[in-house]
Design an enzyme around this catalytic site. Structure first.
Site, short mmCIF file in Angstrom:
data_model
loop_
_atom_site.label_atom_id
_atom_site.label_comp_id
_atom_site.label_asym_id
_atom_site.label_seq_id
_atom_site.Cartn_x
_atom_site.Cartn_y
_atom_site.Cartn_z
N ASP A 27 38.22 -59.88 134.91
CA ASP A 27 39.22 -60.09 136.13
C ASP A 27 38.76 -59.13 136.96
O ASP A 27 39.50 -58.78 138.34
CB ASP A 27 40.73 -59.48 135.59
CG ASP A 27 40.86 -58.04 134.89
OD1 ASP A 27 39.43 -57.40 134.86
OD2 ASP A 27 41.83 -57.88 134.81
N ASP A 86 33.59 -57.57 134.17
CA ASP A 86 33.92 -56.64 132.82
C ASP A 86 34.38 -57.54 131.88
O ASP A 86 34.04 -58.77 132.07
CB ASP A 86 34.93 -55.66 133.44
CG ASP A 86 36.31 -56.32 133.75
OD1 ASP A 86 36.23 -57.57 134.28
OD2 ASP A 86 37.35 -55.85 133.79
N SER A 93 39.72 -55.42 128.34
CA SER A 93 39.01 -55.48 129.71
C SER A 93 37.79 -54.70 129.71
O SER A 93 36.73 -55.10 128.90
CB SER A 93 39.91 -54.94 130.80
OG SER A 93 39.62 -55.19 132.21
N ASP A 105 36.78 -58.76 130.23
CA ASP A 105 37.55 -59.93 130.35
C ASP A 105 37.55 -60.63 131.91
O ASP A 105 38.31 -61.50 132.18
CB ASP A 105 39.05 -59.42 130.08
CG ASP A 105 39.82 -58.60 131.24
OD1 ASP A 105 38.98 -57.95 132.12
OD2 ASP A 105 41.00 -58.49 131.56
#
Length: 445
Positions: free
Chosen positions: A244, A240, A102, A242
């Site tokens: 999400d 960010d 992440s 990833d």
């Protein structure tokens, strides 16, 4: 062996704590759990990753573990975490695996597992997988029973068709700067916003495996602020590694954080009759200003512990339609089983177009109280948090704040940190009290 799973999967420095051997064992154990909890038949797992350098190594190891236990691996490549969650359901897969850390620095990586339908695992399932890791490999199939690897060539397009549902009106005439954090959204993020009609200026969208989250994305907003002002854009959205998360910057370069985004979306959904039970789900870290804005609008607020998994659990338990975190994890169960930064960006821009209002005007419905967050690095999170000197510092701060603010002390679920958060009526008091408690934590840790 300590507990492997934290609040957001298994994380660590790649090739140190999170080794190829551990990734292989996790893949095999997850496959074993699946075999023991379902009936006979061929099973399939979706596997995706972000572009950090260690992702290919860990992807290969996870897939080796899965296939060694007879599970077919549907490889979707570099895609956001919410894409893997969505595709787990869309492909009718038995579970999904996302390899990403992440917003963490490049040397870190992580393994996150989704159950059927793309939902995060509960604690009992994680415990079962951990016990299987400790026990070692089970029976090994041979011949045609070994799992196969299949490349899902249409994965990105399927995900883009899905996120397009978030946009109920064209975004023509809107200019947006998109910071992709050199991460998983670098290709699909700009494509999604352009497909909706926006004029897109993309930055930090050239991943090389080493630059993910490097002074960019939702944890470093300086670049997107500068780009929004330089291009005269209507807003900026920052993801960010990833994707999400989504944080925003208005046309003046001012931050619109997850709390303000939730307020904007909650009011839009309430107006449309889409806010289930007139309720918003958020965490204890959300600013008091959010609670005041929602109270004024007649919206109930349900509060959970920190971490999007707890928000997700409350959303499912109450059948609610909106929840999230100040950090930019925004969850709309009608549009996905987990937080999706691209969906959030599209919904935010849809609201701007539908109302004709600027992002600054929409976000002004919430007045943020001064909030100071200090991350304190410690060696033993539990011991530092429980130290008498720390508790005494917290008690003194709470006595001074009274009803005009609050203090939270929270160990990070993914890093060796204790987070000290103070809200107060003025910034000086918030800084002073947060520093006092943080100093006590540092001395105890």
């Amino acid at each position: 062996m300590g507990r492997l799973f934290g609040t957001d999967g298994v994380r660590g420095v790649a090739n140190r704590e999170l080794t190829a051997e551990l990734a292989l064992a996790l893949g095999a154990a997850t496959a074993q759990h699946l075999a023991s909890s379902t009936g006979p038949g061929r099973r399939v797992a979706v596997v995706g990753r972000d572009p950090r350098a260690s992702g290919e190594m860990l992807e290969a190891a996870v897939i080796a573990g899965l296939t060694s236990q007879g599970v077919d691996a549907l490889r979707v490549g570099v895609l956001p975490t919410p894409a893997v969650a969505y595709l787990t359901g869309a492909y009718d897969a038995d579970f999904g695996v996302m390899i990403s850390a992440s917003h963490n620095p490049m040397p870190d990586n992580g393994i996150k597992i989704f159950g059927p339908g793309g939902h995060k695992l509960d604690d009992a399932t994680e415990d079962r997988i951990e016990s299987l890791v400790a026990a070692g490999p089970g029976l090994r199939p041979v011949g045609s029973e070994i799992g196969r690897v299949i490349d899902a060539e249409d994965a990105a397009d399927r995900y883009l068709r899905h996120v397009s549902k978030a946009c109920t009106t064209r975004l023509d005439g809107l200019t947006v700067v998109v910071d992709c954090a050199h991460g998983a959204a670098s290709e699909v993020g700009p494509r999604a916003y352009r497909a909706a009609g926006a004029r897109v200026i993309e930055i930090n969208a050239d991943p090389n495996g080493l630059n993910i989250n490097d002074d960019c994305g939702s944890t470093h907003l300086e670049a997107i602020r500068a780009a929004v002002l330089a291009h005269g854009a209507d807003l900026g959205v920052a993801h960010d590694g990833d994707a999400d998360r989504c944080l925003a910057v208005d046309a003046n370069g001012d931050l619109v954080d997850g709390d303000a985004i939730m307020v904007v979306l909650a009011l839009a959904m309430q107006e449309a009759g889409e806010l289930a039970s007139d309720t918003l789900v958020t965490t204890v870290m959300s600013n008091l200003g959010l609670h005041l804005a929602m109270r004024e609008a007649g919206v109930n607020v349900r509060t959970t512990g920190v971490g999007d998994r707890y928000v997700l659990e409350e959303l499912r338990a109450g059948d609610y339609s909106l929840g999230g975190e100040q950090s930019g994890h925004i969850v709309m169960p009608g549009l996905g089983s987990t937080g999706d930064g691209i969906v959030t960006g599209l919904r935010l821009m849809t609201r701007m177009v539908a109302t004709g209002a600027s992002l600054a005007a929409l976000a002004s419905r919430m007045q943020t109280l001064p909030q100071v967050l200090i991350n304190v690095q410690v060696t033993d999170k539990a011991a530092a948090a429980a130290a008498p000197s720390v508790q005494a510092a917290v008690d003194r701060a709470e006595t001074e704040l009274g009803d005009t603010g609050r203090i939270l002390l929270r160990p990070s679920g993914t890093e060796p940190l204790i987070r000290v958060m103070v809200e107060a009526a003025d910034e000086e008091a918030a800084h002073r009290l947060a520093t006092s408690v943080a100093d006590a934590v540092s001395a105890a840790g």
